[in-house]
Enzyme design. Structure first.
Site, PDB file in Angstrom:
ATOM      1  N   ARG A  62       0.705  -1.217   0.026  1.00 20.54           N
ATOM      2  CA  ARG A  62      -0.338   0.160  -0.419  1.00 20.54           C
ATOM      3  C   ARG A  62       1.116   1.332  -0.393  1.00 20.54           C
ATOM      4  O   ARG A  62       0.200   2.378  -0.379  1.00 20.54           O
ATOM      5  CB  ARG A  62      -0.499  -0.104   1.494  1.00 20.54           C
ATOM      6  CG  ARG A  62      -2.561  -0.804   0.752  1.00 20.54           C
ATOM      7  CD  ARG A  62      -2.897  -0.779   2.258  1.00 20.54           C
ATOM      8  NE  ARG A  62      -3.547  -1.559   1.288  1.00 20.54           N
ATOM      9  CZ  ARG A  62      -5.271  -2.043   2.173  1.00 20.54           C
ATOM     10  NH1 ARG A  62      -4.917  -2.182   3.778  1.00 20.54           N
ATOM     11  NH2 ARG A  62      -6.070  -2.505   2.092  1.00 20.54           N
ATOM     12  N   LYS A 111     -20.928 -16.320  -3.271  1.00 22.42           N
ATOM     13  CA  LYS A 111     -22.773 -16.482  -2.621  1.00 22.42           C
ATOM     14  C   LYS A 111     -23.068 -15.510  -3.355  1.00 22.42           C
ATOM     15  O   LYS A 111     -22.323 -14.400  -3.922  1.00 22.42           O
ATOM     16  CB  LYS A 111     -22.820 -15.904  -0.979  1.00 22.42           C
ATOM     17  CG  LYS A 111     -22.855 -16.900  -0.033  1.00 22.42           C
ATOM     18  CD  LYS A 111     -22.815 -16.160   1.482  1.00 22.42           C
ATOM     19  CE  LYS A 111     -23.102 -17.386   2.538  1.00 22.42           C
ATOM     20  NZ  LYS A 111     -22.836 -16.948   3.754  1.00 22.42           N
ATOM     21  N   GLY A 168     -10.665  -9.023  -2.726  1.00 17.29           N
ATOM     22  CA  GLY A 168     -10.409  -9.789  -1.620  1.00 17.29           C
ATOM     23  C   GLY A 168      -9.468 -10.472  -2.064  1.00 17.29           C
ATOM     24  O   GLY A 168      -8.141 -10.857  -2.278  1.00 17.29           O
ATOM     25  N   GLY A 171     -13.533  -3.246  -0.510  1.00 18.25           N
ATOM     26  CA  GLY A 171     -15.450  -2.543  -0.181  1.00 18.25           C
ATOM     27  C   GLY A 171     -15.666  -1.785  -1.222  1.00 18.25           C
ATOM     28  O   GLY A 171     -16.524  -1.612  -1.942  1.00 18.25           O
TER      29      GLY A 171
HETATM   30  P1  ADP Z   1     -13.424 -11.566  -3.480  1.00 18.54           P
HETATM   31  O1  ADP Z   1     -13.601 -11.538  -1.726  1.00 18.54           O
HETATM   32  O2  ADP Z   1     -13.046 -11.559  -4.472  1.00 18.54           O
HETATM   33  O3  ADP Z   1     -15.052 -10.463  -3.559  1.00 18.54           O
HETATM   34  P2  ADP Z   1     -16.031 -13.050  -2.630  1.00 18.54           P
HETATM   35  O4  ADP Z   1     -15.395 -13.701  -0.954  1.00 18.54           O
HETATM   36  O5  ADP Z   1     -17.310 -13.160  -2.718  1.00 18.54           O
HETATM   37  O6  ADP Z   1     -14.572 -13.308  -2.944  1.00 18.54           O
HETATM   38  O7  ADP Z   1     -15.035 -15.465  -2.797  1.00 18.54           O
HETATM   39  C1  ADP Z   1     -14.156 -16.277  -2.673  1.00 18.54           C
HETATM   40  C2  ADP Z   1     -14.584 -18.072  -1.808  1.00 18.54           C
HETATM   41  O8  ADP Z   1     -15.451 -17.982  -2.664  1.00 18.54           O
HETATM   42  C3  ADP Z   1     -13.536 -18.051  -1.461  1.00 18.54           C
HETATM   43  O9  ADP Z   1     -12.915 -17.780  -0.435  1.00 18.54           O
HETATM   44  C4  ADP Z   1     -14.014 -19.600  -2.534  1.00 18.54           C
HETATM   45  O10 ADP Z   1     -12.733 -20.556  -1.397  1.00 18.54           O
HETATM   46  C5  ADP Z   1     -14.840 -19.541  -2.535  1.00 18.54           C
HETATM   47  N1  ADP Z   1     -15.682 -20.563  -3.296  1.00 18.54           N
HETATM   48  C6  ADP Z   1     -15.844 -20.455  -4.840  1.00 18.54           C
HETATM   49  N2  ADP Z   1     -16.422 -20.938  -5.175  1.00 18.54           N
HETATM   50  C7  ADP Z   1     -16.884 -22.172  -4.862  1.00 18.54           C
HETATM   51  C8  ADP Z   1     -17.130 -23.307  -4.624  1.00 18.54           C
HETATM   52  N3  ADP Z   1     -17.501 -23.967  -5.500  1.00 18.54           N
HETATM   53  N4  ADP Z   1     -17.412 -24.055  -3.615  1.00 18.54           N
HETATM   54  C9  ADP Z   1     -16.849 -23.563  -2.473  1.00 18.54           C
HETATM   55  N5  ADP Z   1     -16.485 -21.929  -1.915  1.00 18.54           N
HETATM   56  C10 ADP Z   1     -16.292 -21.357  -3.635  1.00 18.54           C
END
Ligand code: ADP
Ligand code: MG
Length: 397
Positions: A37, A198, A355, A378
């Site tokens: 950073r 999700k 993240g 965020g």
């Molecule tokens: P970001 O932080 O980049 O916005 P998210 O927090 O939405 O991403 O998602 C990341 C998480 O999603 C990771 O920890 C990953 O393990 C999980 N993930 C992705 N695909 C699957 C899957 N098929 N089953 C379970 N977890 C998953």
């Protein structure tokens, strides 16, 4: 948004310049443990110093909740900034009041000073006008170089702009330019790749993107809810059955916007999310009941890569699979490397953020191969949700 003021629009020599930077770095044994950073904002600090400004840095560390907390002091960070920029960096034990005024008064042209954690004052996060006025009195100009903090209307991100002219620093400028090129005015066809765990955490992201891009590629566990919505069996896979109707609505909206939705056609499945577990690749229509989808399969990988080959722009948020546990990192890594190749060839502008996405791209070794990888969590998500970020709005012409 477009048309924001930058360092090119102001003369800074001799001015006291308040610069909001993101120095929220991990501290270990009293030292800054990660310099990324700091390295990102160093060009702004050096440019201001070279131009003869009196540089006064503002930042927060951790969540002290409006109280002084020695564990969240920026003092060790001042040493780290000094190391990165290669010039002396003074430190004041408060961001307003006597201590700040005294140190600021000592500055000559080109000198650099870091003020103590802004969040030691409760007024910071409340955007208290009194604190804003007091802080603004330390400077003649406000430079915001902390995109990652600008989704919050705090004194040091937004309140100062009510008293001082506000312009973007170079790090903020690079972030805004990348995001605008990827989403506000993309070269087409433009794709978005959304993965992760999700649907519920990315509803606004999905809604906004279906109105902006030509192709929405959905992967990760998020795809499972969409597969359910299409009437597919997904076995024990992680999904949100109560969001099936929402997923259907998103698909309908996408269709009426001319945005094609691309879902996996095959999947890597296993009985549990564990390293060294036995895996199998199955067609999406023959999903075994007792297995879970942990990554997209090789036909899906090939399809996504082929589709990216037709695109000019890619916005990526969220891994394609459970990338933390190999071999379920395969799709994320291969697609990321393909996107980096296309970027190198010059056919694709690739922008990513989030993240876990940042960690996944690091793991794939392509952070430098993308056109831009945002380090903002965020703030990046709120941007791709189409929201106005208060700290960014304050920089507009
Ligand atoms: P970001 O932080 O980049 O916005 P998210 O927090 O939405 O991403 O998602 C990341 C998480 O999603 C990771 O920890 C990953 O393990 C999980 N993930 C992705 N695909 C699957 C899957 N098929 N089953 C379970 N977890 C998953
Ligand atoms: Mg995450």
């Amino acid at each position: 948004m477009s048309g924001f003021r930058t360092l090119d629009d102001v003369a800074v020599a001799g001015l006291r310049v308040l610069v909001r930077v993101d120095l929220n770095v991990p501290i270990q044994d009293g030292e800054a443990a990660d310099l990324i950073r700091i390295e990102r904002v160093a060009p702004t600090i050096l440019e201001l110093s070279d131009k003869g400004a009196r540089v006064i840095l503002l930042a927060h560390l951790g969540r002290p909740k409006g109280e002084r907390n020695p564990e969240m002091s920026l003092k060790p960070v001042a040493r780290a900034v000094q190391k990165v920029v290669g010039r002396p960096v003074a430190f004041a034990s408060d961001c307003v009041g006597d201590a700040a005024e005294k140190e600021a008064a000592k500055l000559g042209n080109g000198d650099i000073l870091l003020l103590e954690n802004t969040r030691f004052h409760a007024g910071e996060e409340k955007n208290d006008p009194k604190l804003a006025k007091e802080m603004a009195a330390l400077g003649d100009l406000f430079v915001n170089d902390a995109f990652s903090c600008s989704h919050r209307a705090h004194v040091s991100t937004e309140g100062l702009s009510k008293h001082l002219e506000a312009v973007a620093g170079r790090c903020m400028q690079a972030e805004l330019e990348a995001l605008e090129r990827a989403l506000s005015n993309p070269e087409r066809p433009a794709a978005a790749l959304v993965g992760g765990a999700k649907v519920s955490t990315k509803l606004d992201v999905l809604d906004n993107l279906t109105g902006k891009v030509d192709m929405l590629i959905i992967g990760g566990a998020m795809a499972n809810t969409f597969l359910l919505a299409m009437g597919k069996q997904i076995g024990k896979s992680l999904a949100e059955p109560d969001l099936v109707a929402t997923a259907q609505r998103i698909m309908t909206t996408a269709k009426s916007n001319g945005c094609e939705i691309v879902l996996p056609v095959d999947a890597v499945v296993a009985s549990a999310l564990e390293a060294d577990v036995e895996t199998e690749t199955v067609d999406i229509d023959s999903m075994p009941e007792d297995r879970m989808i942990l990554d997209v399969g090789r036909r899906s990988i090939a399809e996504v890569i082929a589709r990216l080959g037709e695109c000019r722009t890619l916005m990526w948020n969220g891994p394609m699979g459970a990338f933390e546990v190999p071999p379920f990192d395969k799709a994320t890594v291969e697609i990321a490397r393909a996107a980096a190749e296309l970027t190198k060839k010059g056919t694709l502008l690739s922008v990513a953020g989030g993240g876990d996405t940042g960690r996944a791209l690091n793991h794939a070794g392509v952070t430098d191969g993308f056109s831009y990888v945002s380090t903002a969590g965020g703030a990046f998500l709120e941007w791709i949700e189409g929201k106005t970020l208060p700290g960014v709005a304050a920089l507009q012409d």
